[in-house]
Design a protein around this motif. Structure first.
Motif, short mmCIF file in Angstrom:
data_model
loop_
_atom_site.label_atom_id
_atom_site.label_comp_id
_atom_site.label_asym_id
_atom_site.label_seq_id
_atom_site.Cartn_x
_atom_site.Cartn_y
_atom_site.Cartn_z
N ARG A 108 0.83 -1.21 0.00
CA ARG A 108 0.00 0.00 0.00
C ARG A 108 0.87 1.26 0.00
O ARG A 108 0.50 2.26 -0.62
N GLU A 109 2.00 1.20 0.67
CA GLU A 109 2.92 2.34 0.67
C GLU A 109 3.44 2.62 -0.74
O GLU A 109 3.51 3.78 -1.17
N ILE A 110 3.80 1.57 -1.45
CA ILE A 110 4.29 1.72 -2.83
C ILE A 110 3.20 2.31 -3.71
O ILE A 110 3.44 3.26 -4.47
N MET A 111 1.98 1.78 -3.61
CA MET A 111 0.86 2.26 -4.43
C MET A 111 0.58 3.74 -4.15
O MET A 111 0.39 4.54 -5.07
N THR A 112 0.58 4.11 -2.88
CA THR A 112 0.29 5.49 -2.49
C THR A 112 1.39 6.44 -2.97
O THR A 112 1.10 7.53 -3.47
N THR A 113 2.63 6.02 -2.84
CA THR A 113 3.75 6.85 -3.28
C THR A 113 3.69 7.11 -4.78
O THR A 113 3.88 8.24 -5.25
N LYS A 114 3.39 6.06 -5.54
CA LYS A 114 3.28 6.21 -6.99
C LYS A 114 2.12 7.14 -7.36
O LYS A 114 2.25 7.96 -8.29
N ALA A 115 1.00 7.03 -6.65
CA ALA A 115 -0.16 7.86 -6.95
C ALA A 115 0.13 9.33 -6.68
O ALA A 115 -0.23 10.21 -7.48
N LEU A 116 0.79 9.62 -5.58
CA LEU A 116 1.14 11.00 -5.26
C LEU A 116 2.10 11.57 -6.30
O LEU A 116 1.95 12.71 -6.74
N ALA A 117 3.08 10.78 -6.71
CA ALA A 117 4.03 11.23 -7.72
C ALA A 117 3.34 11.47 -9.05
O ALA A 117 3.62 12.46 -9.75
N ALA A 118 2.41 10.57 -9.42
CA ALA A 118 1.69 10.72 -10.68
C ALA A 118 0.83 11.98 -10.70
O ALA A 118 0.63 12.59 -11.75
N ASN A 119 0.35 12.39 -9.54
CA ASN A 119 -0.44 13.61 -9.44
C ASN A 119 0.41 14.85 -9.25
O ASN A 119 -0.11 15.94 -9.01
N ARG A 120 1.71 14.67 -9.35
CA ARG A 120 2.68 15.78 -9.34
C ARG A 120 2.54 16.68 -8.11
O ARG A 120 2.46 17.91 -8.23
N VAL A 121 2.51 16.04 -6.95
CA VAL A 121 2.50 16.83 -5.73
C VAL A 121 3.80 17.62 -5.62
O VAL A 121 4.81 17.26 -6.22
N ALA A 122 3.75 18.71 -4.85
CA ALA A 122 4.94 19.55 -4.72
C ALA A 122 6.05 18.85 -3.96
O ALA A 122 7.24 19.13 -4.17
N GLY A 123 5.68 17.94 -3.05
CA GLY A 123 6.66 17.20 -2.25
C GLY A 123 5.95 16.14 -1.44
O GLY A 123 4.71 16.12 -1.36
N ILE A 124 6.73 15.27 -0.82
CA ILE A 124 6.17 14.17 -0.02
C ILE A 124 6.85 14.12 1.34
O ILE A 124 8.09 14.18 1.43
N LEU A 125 6.04 14.00 2.38
CA LEU A 125 6.51 13.77 3.74
C LEU A 125 6.08 12.37 4.13
O LEU A 125 4.93 11.99 3.93
N MET A 126 7.01 11.59 4.74
CA MET A 126 6.75 10.16 4.83
C MET A 126 7.35 9.52 6.07
O MET A 126 8.49 9.80 6.45
N ALA A 127 6.55 8.65 6.70
CA ALA A 127 7.05 7.74 7.74
C ALA A 127 6.76 6.33 7.24
O ALA A 127 5.61 6.01 6.91
N ILE A 128 7.78 5.49 7.15
CA ILE A 128 7.63 4.19 6.49
C ILE A 128 6.83 3.21 7.33
O ILE A 128 6.70 3.34 8.55
N SER A 129 6.31 2.18 6.66
CA SER A 129 5.56 1.12 7.33
C SER A 129 6.50 0.11 7.98
O SER A 129 7.71 0.10 7.71
N LEU A 130 5.94 -0.75 8.81
CA LEU A 130 6.75 -1.79 9.45
C LEU A 130 7.27 -2.81 8.44
O LEU A 130 8.28 -3.48 8.69
N GLU A 131 6.60 -2.94 7.30
CA GLU A 131 7.02 -3.91 6.29
C GLU A 131 8.08 -3.37 5.34
O GLU A 131 8.61 -4.11 4.51
N THR A 132 8.39 -2.09 5.43
CA THR A 132 9.23 -1.46 4.41
C THR A 132 10.70 -1.82 4.61
O THR A 132 11.38 -1.28 5.48
N THR A 133 11.17 -2.74 3.76
CA THR A 133 12.58 -3.13 3.77
C THR A 133 13.21 -2.95 2.38
O THR A 133 14.40 -3.17 2.20
#
Length: 340
Positions: free
Chosen positions: A105-130
């Motif tokens: 879900r983190e990957i999907m959300t990150t791609k969606a935000l990038a595709a919508n050309r947000v000005a920037g991203i602030l992020m705290a990773i999930s427990l599964e993120t390796t």
């Protein structure tokens, strides 16, 4: 009725969409009479500009993407409030997403935000993120990325954190000072650096105070929710020689363990002491109140957003930095009694 578009508004007024657009942007070539008519019609029909469409046209955006593991967690909700305050004052809005503690879900959300050309991203990773290819992809697209709380050390981005090692060391030392000898550790996941740092701080405190480390008391519960804390407590309840104190990875885990121990008839802190992380409001509501490491959540959000806007301003001249915020030990009834 669906969303009123610029073309819909133009049809209502019987003029071209380009005239409507220029009127809304106070273009000098448009008469005051036309501007007034357009503004009144926009108000009447509830027309609102589409920020995503505007960003695609202008190659810029006033939207900041925020990704957190769970919005319902008081800590992250408070961080979001800090982010929103800074963004609002800078004329931006935020789009908040949650990974629900899953990498997919983190990957999907990150791609969606990038595709919508947000000005920037602030992020705290999930427990599964390796794996971090999705974050590297954002950086390759020159989208400013700032991490907070749970971060990937290997990525050269702005970061806002606490000193997890030191905070865990201090809390473990407090438990030792109160006379506890068999101190357990309830961990959310072995993967992310935050958990490793807190575990290492716990280990170092035991070593420096000549207190024995019992491997069986280090229980990996695989998550950071209250249900995970209850499951961890269940493991301790099965032991012939359980811990006399437990440091939990966060407050929800500690509260979950607290409830399960109380259900089993254990007295806190007489039979077992408990301590958590974050200093959440609910930690003060149980009886006895939970000892915890207070993390400056609102300040973390403001600092992370400020760092992101600094990157937006400086662009290629920006040099990533890590900002470490101070924590405070909240010593309360769940660990505080006369030393043994």
């Amino acid at each position: 009725m669906g969303h009123m578009t610029l073309k819909d508004l133009a049809r209502k007024l019987g003029i071209s969409a380009s005239t409507v657009s220029r009127a809304l942007h106070d273009h000098p070539d448009i008469s005051d009479k036309t501007k007034k008519s357009v503004m009144e019609a926009a108000d009447k029909y509830g027309y609102q500009p589409n920020p995503i469409a505007q960003s695609l046209k202008k190659q810029s955006s006033k939207v900041i993407g925020v990704i957190v593991p769970e919005i319902r967690h008081n800590f992250f909700a408070t961080v979001i409030s800090g982010i929103e305050e800074v963004a609002y004052n800078a004329g931006h809005i935020i789009m908040v997403c949650q990974s629900n503690e899953t990498l997919q879900r983190e990957i999907m959300t990150t791609k969606a935000l990038a595709a919508n050309r947000v000005a920037g991203i602030l992020m705290a990773i999930s427990l599964e993120t390796t794996t971090f290819d999705h974050m590297r992809a954002v950086m390759r697209q020159s989208i400013p990325l700032v991490q907070f709380d749970r971060v990937v050390d290997e990525l050269d981005t702005g970061k806002v954190v606490i000193d997890d090692f030191r905070a865990s060391y201090r809390m473990t030392s407090h438990l030792i000072d109160r006379g506890y000898k068999r101190i357990g550790f309830l961990a959310g996941s072995e993967g992310i650096s935050m958990n490793r740092l807190r575990f290492n701080g716990y280990l170092q405190a035991l070593k420096n105070h000549n207190v024995t480390f019992y491997p069986e008391l280090n229980v990996n519960i695989g998550g950071c929710r209250g249900s995970n804390g209850k499951a961890g407590a269940e493991e301790y309840l099965k032991m012939d020689n359980p811990p006399d104190a437990v440091l939990c990875i966060n407050d929800p885990v500690a509260v979950g363990a607290f409830c399960r121990f109380r259900e089993a008839g254990w007295r806190i802190p007489d039979d077992i002491a408990l301590a958590g992380f974050s200093g959440s409001p609910e930690s003060a509501l149980i009886e006895p109140a939970l000892t915890s490491v207070a993390q400056p959540a609102f300040k973390m959000g403001k600092t992370a957003a400020t760092l992101l806007f600094k990157q937006l301003k400086e662009k290629e001249n920006f040099r990533p930095e890590t900002i470490t915020l101070e924590t405070e030990l909240l010593i309360r009834g769940s660990s505080y009694k006369e030393s043994k």
